[in-house]
Design a protein around this motif. Sequence first.
Motif, mmCIF file in Angstrom:
data_model
loop_
_atom_site.group_PDB
_atom_site.id
_atom_site.type_symbol
_atom_site.label_atom_id
_atom_site.label_comp_id
_atom_site.label_asym_id
_atom_site.label_seq_id
_atom_site.Cartn_x
_atom_site.Cartn_y
_atom_site.Cartn_z
ATOM 1 N N LEU A 53 -13.913 -31.268 40.841
ATOM 2 C CA LEU A 53 -12.783 -30.856 41.676
ATOM 3 C C LEU A 53 -11.456 -31.348 41.102
ATOM 4 O O LEU A 53 -10.451 -30.629 41.156
ATOM 5 C CB LEU A 53 -12.981 -31.393 43.104
ATOM 6 N N THR B 16 -15.027 -34.510 43.619
ATOM 7 C CA THR B 16 -16.146 -33.740 44.164
ATOM 8 C C THR B 16 -17.037 -34.635 45.024
ATOM 9 O O THR B 16 -17.347 -35.768 44.629
ATOM 10 C CB THR B 16 -16.992 -33.158 43.017
ATOM 11 N N LEU C 226 -19.555 -27.163 44.115
ATOM 12 C CA LEU C 226 -18.625 -26.565 45.068
ATOM 13 C C LEU C 226 -18.479 -25.071 44.826
ATOM 14 O O LEU C 226 -18.191 -24.646 43.702
ATOM 15 C CB LEU C 226 -17.256 -27.237 44.952
#
Length: 513
Positions: A471, A443, A455
Motif C-alpha cells: 500500500l 498494508t 488488497l
Amino acid sequence: AGRLEPGVCYRLWSEDQHAQLAAYGEAEILQADLAGVALQLARWGVEPDELAWLDRPPAAAYAQAQALLERLGALQHNEHGGWQLTRHGQAMAELPAHPRLAHMLLRGHGLGIGALAADVAALLVERDIQSGGQRSGGADLALRLHQLQSGRGAAVQRVRQLARQFRGLLRGAPGQGDGALDEQHALATLLAFAYPDRVARQRREGGGGYRLANGRAALFGEPDALMKEPWLVIAELGSHQGQREERIYRAVALDPALFDGPLAEQVFLRDELEWDECEGVLRAERQRRIGELVLSREPLPNLDDDARARALLGLVRRKGLELLAWTPELRQWQARIGLLRQLDLDAGNSSDWPDVSDAALLERLDDWLLPYLGKVSRLAHFAKLDLAGMLATLLPWPLPQRLDEQAPVAVSVPSGSRIRLDYSEQPPVLAVRLQELFGLADTPRIAGGRQVVKLHLLSPARRPVQVTQDLASFWANTYAEVKKDLKGRYPKHYWPDDPLIAEPTARAKPRGQ
C-alpha cells in the motif's frame, strides 16, 4: 544385418520415420512376463536384490508375477511376511513350461484329464496349427484341439510330439475325476486353471466386447463364432499401439456352471453395499464373484449398523465431500486453518493446526463423520447433517479462539468498517473501497504479522482499480494517476491530494464536507 561382405542396404522407411526410431531395442526383461523368473528365484530361495543383473527386473512387473504365482498356488507368505514356495509350486518349477501351463498340467493330471491338459499345453506353446499359423481361422481353441486329434501335417506332428513330452513329465497316478466333464467342459476348466485372470464375461449380448476377471477389457477384432457365448476363457490376447482394448485371438466357451464344480475355488463371496442412484437409498447384497466379475447376487435383508455406516463412508469417499452441506462460511473456515498451518510448515516448524484439507478429511472420515451417520438412510439425509458442528470437533480448545485472533473473518479499516477477508485465495484478499483506506500507511497483516493480505482497491462503484500488497508504494507511485481517473468518473466523491493525511470515509465525502 548379417552381411558378410560389402553391399547395399535398402531402408524401407522414410527419413522422418528413421529419425524417430530408438537407437536400440528395449531389454526383454523390462517388458517380458516375469512369472517364470519369479518361480525359479523362489525355488532358489533368493530375492532379485541378491543377484547382479544387467537390467534389474521392474519391481511392479515382478510383484505382479508373484501375485499370479500366489493365485496359482505356487507361492504363499511365510511367517516373516516374505514369500515361500509351496509343494505345488515346487512341482510347477520342475516342469519345463510357463507357470500357467505347469499349473494347468498338474491340476489336469489331478482331475484325471492330464492327457488333454498336455494337448492343450502343446497347442498353446507351439505356433497356431490352424490356417498355417496365421490368426485367421477363428478364435475357438476347441477347433484347434479337434484338428490336433484328427488332422495331419508337420505342424500337427510337432504339437503331438510336444504333448507326448508333457505327458511323460507328469508323475504319479492320475486322479480319478468325477466323470462328469465332457471334452468341452474339461477344456474350459483347464484354461481357467491356467488363466484365472482371463475368465471373461460378455458386456452386451451378441457383442464382441468382454470384461475380464482382472478388470481389463478385451474384444474380438472381427466377427467370430464365439461372440454368441456370454462367458469365455481367453488363452491369447494381444494389442497394437493406439488400441484402447486388447484383442482376443484364442479362447474357449465357458459354462458358468463349472464354478459350482471344478472351478469352485475361483469363486469368493463379497458383501456389497451400494447406493441406488435412481432412488437414493442404500441397497445391500451378497455377491458371488470371480475377480472383478459378478457371477450372481442376492439381497441382504438384515444389515448391521456398522456395515451400513462403512458403506456410507465408502459412498462419501467415492462421491467426495461435496455430498455434505458445505457453506461458503465453512469453506472459509477450512481455508483459514489451512493458511495458519501452512505458515507454520513454511517456517520449518511443526503446527498445532490440523490438516483440514479435503484430502485429509477424506482420510479421517472415521474420526469426524462416522459417529454421526446413524440416522442417514437416504442420500438427501447427508445435506441435513450438522457439518459445522462435526468439523468443530477437529479443533480443540484454545485453537478456535486463536483462529479468530490470527485469521479473523473480517478486519477493521480506517473508515470504521469491518471488511470480510476472502481466504479462498492465497494470500487472503481484502476487497475495500479506496476511500476507506485514507490515512493507512501500510498494508494490513494477519497471523501475528506473518501474512500480508492482498488488497483489491475498489472504486465507489466497487469495481477493482488496483491490486497490491504494498500500500505504501501505491500511495507514493500510483495513487496520483488513479485519483485523476476516479475524479473524472466520480466528481462528487472526495479525492484528496495527500491520502495519508486525508480523512477516510465510507461515504462519498467525509461528514462536514
